[in-house]
Motif scaffolding. Structure first.
Motif, mmCIF file in Angstrom:
data_model
loop_
_atom_site.group_PDB
_atom_site.id
_atom_site.type_symbol
_atom_site.label_atom_id
_atom_site.label_comp_id
_atom_site.label_asym_id
_atom_site.label_seq_id
_atom_site.Cartn_x
_atom_site.Cartn_y
_atom_site.Cartn_z
ATOM 1 N N HIS A 9 1.178 -0.641 -0.398
ATOM 2 C CA HIS A 9 0.100 0.020 0.264
ATOM 3 C C HIS A 9 1.056 1.799 0.348
ATOM 4 O O HIS A 9 1.708 1.375 0.204
ATOM 5 C CB HIS A 9 -0.583 0.163 1.608
ATOM 6 C CG HIS A 9 -1.551 -1.182 1.018
ATOM 7 N ND1 HIS A 9 -3.194 -0.640 1.743
ATOM 8 C CD2 HIS A 9 -2.005 -2.266 1.013
ATOM 9 C CE1 HIS A 9 -3.878 -2.108 1.602
ATOM 10 N NE2 HIS A 9 -3.413 -2.844 1.019
ATOM 11 N N THR A 86 1.810 -0.485 5.365
ATOM 12 C CA THR A 86 0.429 -2.142 5.184
ATOM 13 C C THR A 86 0.928 -2.573 4.617
ATOM 14 O O THR A 86 1.075 -2.093 2.962
ATOM 15 C CB THR A 86 -1.085 -1.353 4.457
ATOM 16 O OG1 THR A 86 -1.394 -0.557 6.321
ATOM 17 C CG2 THR A 86 -2.153 -2.277 4.692
ATOM 18 N N GLU A 88 -0.939 -6.508 2.408
ATOM 19 C CA GLU A 88 -1.845 -7.256 2.404
ATOM 20 C C GLU A 88 -1.473 -8.209 2.311
ATOM 21 O O GLU A 88 -0.204 -8.154 1.422
ATOM 22 C CB GLU A 88 -2.573 -5.995 1.377
ATOM 23 C CG GLU A 88 -4.162 -7.185 2.081
ATOM 24 C CD GLU A 88 -5.297 -6.222 0.630
ATOM 25 O OE1 GLU A 88 -5.818 -7.532 0.394
ATOM 26 O OE2 GLU A 88 -4.939 -5.429 0.720
ATOM 27 N N ARG A 90 -2.388 -12.380 0.356
ATOM 28 C CA ARG A 90 -3.717 -12.955 -0.408
ATOM 29 C C ARG A 90 -2.739 -14.570 -0.238
ATOM 30 O O ARG A 90 -1.967 -14.528 -1.118
ATOM 31 C CB ARG A 90 -4.242 -11.914 -1.232
ATOM 32 C CG ARG A 90 -4.756 -10.751 -0.969
ATOM 33 C CD ARG A 90 -6.153 -11.269 -0.214
ATOM 34 N NE ARG A 90 -6.735 -9.532 0.069
ATOM 35 C CZ ARG A 90 -7.647 -9.639 -0.263
ATOM 36 N NH1 ARG A 90 -8.411 -10.550 -1.245
ATOM 37 N NH2 ARG A 90 -8.842 -8.683 -0.047
#
Length: 96
Positions: A9, A86, A88, A90
Motif C-alpha cells: 500500500h 501496510t 496485504e 493474500r
C-alpha cells in the motif's frame, strides 16, 4: 507450499535502498516467485459505469510459503512494512 501475493500500500515512505537486500533474502530462501511496481491502468467491464482504479496499491511480490503464518514472517525486512506501512497478504489458491 502455497502461493501468496504481498500487496504494498502507499501509506508509508520506505527506504528505496533496502529493497535489493530484502528481495535477495527472499530469493536465497527460495520464496520469491516474482514481483513488480504497479503503474497506471484502467478498469474494464462489458457494460455499465466503470469503477475507479484502486490507487493505494504501489507494488506486489509473489512468494511461496508453507502457511499464511510463514508468509507473514517473511515481511521482516520488507522496507515498506518496516517503515510502518501496510502490506496485504493474500493466498493465491491453486485451481489445478
Amino acid at each position: 507450499m502455497a502461493d501468496y501475493i504481498l500487496l504494498m500500500h502507499d501509506d508509508a515512505v520506505d527506504d528505496d535502498t533496502a529493497w535489493e537486500a530484502y528481495l535477495d533474502r527472499l530469493k536465497q530462501g527460495g520464496f520469491f516467485e516474482g514481483g513488480s511496481a504497479i503503474g497506471n491502468g484502467v478498469c474494464a467491464r462489458k457494460s455499465g459505469q466503470l469503477p475507479p482504479v484502486t490507487t493505494h496499491l504501489t507494488g506486489y511480490i509473489r512468494i511461496s510459503a508453507d502457511s499464511l503464518h510463514q508468509a507473514k514472517s517473511l515481511l521482516a525486512g520488507n522496507p515498506l512494512f518496516e517503515a510502518g506501512g501496510t502490506v496485504e497478504i493474500r493466498e493465491l489458491p491453486r485451481t489445478d
